[in-house]
Design an enzyme around this catalytic site. Sequence first.
Site, mmCIF file in Angstrom:
data_model
loop_
_atom_site.group_PDB
_atom_site.id
_atom_site.type_symbol
_atom_site.label_atom_id
_atom_site.label_comp_id
_atom_site.label_asym_id
_atom_site.label_seq_id
_atom_site.Cartn_x
_atom_site.Cartn_y
_atom_site.Cartn_z
ATOM 1 N N GLU A 195 4.295 -17.998 13.372
ATOM 2 C CA GLU A 195 4.332 -18.410 11.967
ATOM 3 C C GLU A 195 3.089 -19.226 11.705
ATOM 4 O OE1 GLU A 195 7.859 -20.252 10.565
ATOM 5 O OE2 GLU A 195 9.144 -18.593 11.196
ATOM 6 N N ASP B 219 8.042 -30.078 3.460
ATOM 7 C CA ASP B 219 7.635 -30.502 4.798
ATOM 8 C C ASP B 219 7.721 -32.002 4.980
ATOM 9 O OD1 ASP B 219 6.802 -28.101 6.286
ATOM 10 O OD2 ASP B 219 5.466 -27.836 4.574
ATOM 11 N N TYR C 88 15.398 -16.348 7.929
ATOM 12 C CA TYR C 88 15.021 -17.644 8.494
ATOM 13 C C TYR C 88 16.106 -18.640 8.102
ATOM 14 C CZ TYR C 88 11.849 -21.549 9.680
ATOM 15 O OH TYR C 88 11.262 -22.663 10.230
#
Lengths: 373, 274
Positions: free
Chosen positions: B51, B62, B177
């Site tokens: 990734e 994040d 995911y």
Amino acid sequence: MPPVLALEDAYARAKADEAFQAELAGYLKDYVGRPSPLYFARRLSEHHGAKIWLKREELNHTGSHKINNCMGQILLARRMGKTRIIAETGAGQHGVATATACALFGLPCVVYMGAVDVERQAPNVLRMRLLGAEVRPVESGSATLKDAMNEALRDWVANVSDTYYLIGSAAGPHPYPVMVRDFQTVIGRETRAQILEAEGALPDALVACVGGGSNAIGLFHPFLADDGVRLFGVEAAGEGMKSGRHAAALSGGRPGVLHGAHSYLLQDGDGQILEAHSISAGLDYPGIGPEHAWLREVGRARYLTATDDEALEAFALCARLEGIVPALESAHALAKLSEVAAEVGRDGIVVLGLSGRGDKDLASVAPRLERLG
Amino acid sequence: MSIARIEARFAALAREGRAAFAPYVVAGDPDAETAWRILEGLPGAGADLIELGLPFSDPMADGPTIQRGAARALAAGMDTAGVLALMHRFRTSDTSTPVVLMGYYNPILNCGLDAFAATAADAGVDGLIVVDLPPEEADPLADALGARDLALIRLATPTTDEARLAIVAHRSAGFVYFVSVTGVTGVKEADAATIATQVALARAATRLPVAVGFGIRTAQRAAEIARIADGVVVGSALVEEISQSLALNRDPAPKVLDTVATMAQAVRSARTSG
């Protein structure tokens, strides 16, 4: 997505519930002090050559229009059973309004604020702390409003089960832009009734400053169907549009996606978000509420820009002519009164959204005001 | 290749009876040259799938570690064209390791969706994960990527219920995911039993492999996840190695690749030893 879908659903039910609307109206009247006056600014009118009325949102409890939205959302948060409130703030006006609403209902409150803004808006930081809120300075990115919003979103996704994210502007993911607009349309609804009462006619123009755009959309929205009412939003041109150091997303940006909204953004050639620049911390956001982008595209509203220097001049002028110290944000709208007055003429009626008061700005503008003389 | 490259890799690993190990690094972190040495070394260190993070100025999904990595990459001049150039170079030596780009929507939208899909396919990219693009808004990108056989990989989280899993799984390609925590990358850690239940739910909603990421920081943890999922993604722990190496004025590449090797080994032996 599930958190914003749950919010959309809860808001739709609250909006349709008369008990919710009655409860909100009660707090707006007795706690916020609404309706806010619509005041004929005689000396500004003489100075600019039009009939200028000020919608006095700076007289609300906490000193700005931000409390209108906070009261609505805090009641919604309570209905949703949320026990912790978070918010982002730029100038600190929304942070103060959120901290106030949280104090009123005894809810713990965390306010994210860019470290740069913590510095330049010290009085509001003190007020938030006094009201029992925790102010968390955000050091990442440009350490201003967009970074505070990033950090609040990070907090929200990590604590979504008990936490309500109280967004202060008509930006962010749906349903926020619509919901914030709805809670701010009290400004335009009152204005409409007040100006009809005072002048027996609708205004020829409305003027308001635009960062994310909540006070402007709240003023404009009840007049959208009135074609004779010209709408002017004023963006912050910072050090000048050509300098590249500004916060004018519509006038100097391109369409893009940030914080879950598709609208105009300040961005570089690679789609990276650019730092916004404005003397006013409350306009220092690189995006703009999506409804303003739409109003511009369909030609219903026009968007002007005012530089830092123009805003400072208007800030001082309003203080001297009317005995009202406006917020630096509102001073951007005041700075374009000459332009708007020239369009509507001496008998034209202009309503300006005076979104906040300027006490918070005194320390930061003092050195520059002295230079202006 | 593209979607086919992802499918082939998961199929081969299923035959081996083990999960994929998928390291995440930010393209261009801390600079283009070092990032290239890391990327080039990943397959040899045991990466089954890579990734590659597209750096973004406002990475709101994040945690602080990856925020710093993205900021370093942008400060060193990385941009979308630079990431694709890095990929082009990678494909001159490796044609079997699937690479998916992971990033935010605005830089992709800024390129134009069809133009982005075309250049990404040319560069040898196999799929894309866009963390701030919900499935409700993803059809235009899914169309653009689909026309080039690139996978749009969808995200599921602990707040994704069964009804929503069906929405997520619809038009998903490559793998799903699963974000194992409610929160941002690299901060919290969920317990394995909870993850196992949620992975089972995701498997019921899709025939695709399910990879798990966010909050996997140690080899032991990677091995635990490898017993319950089809893939294990580790990101913040690697980006943190870069931060620490830089603080000590050392070359980050060997340290990152060592950590990848240790974690890959843990994933490889997870099902035989456990």
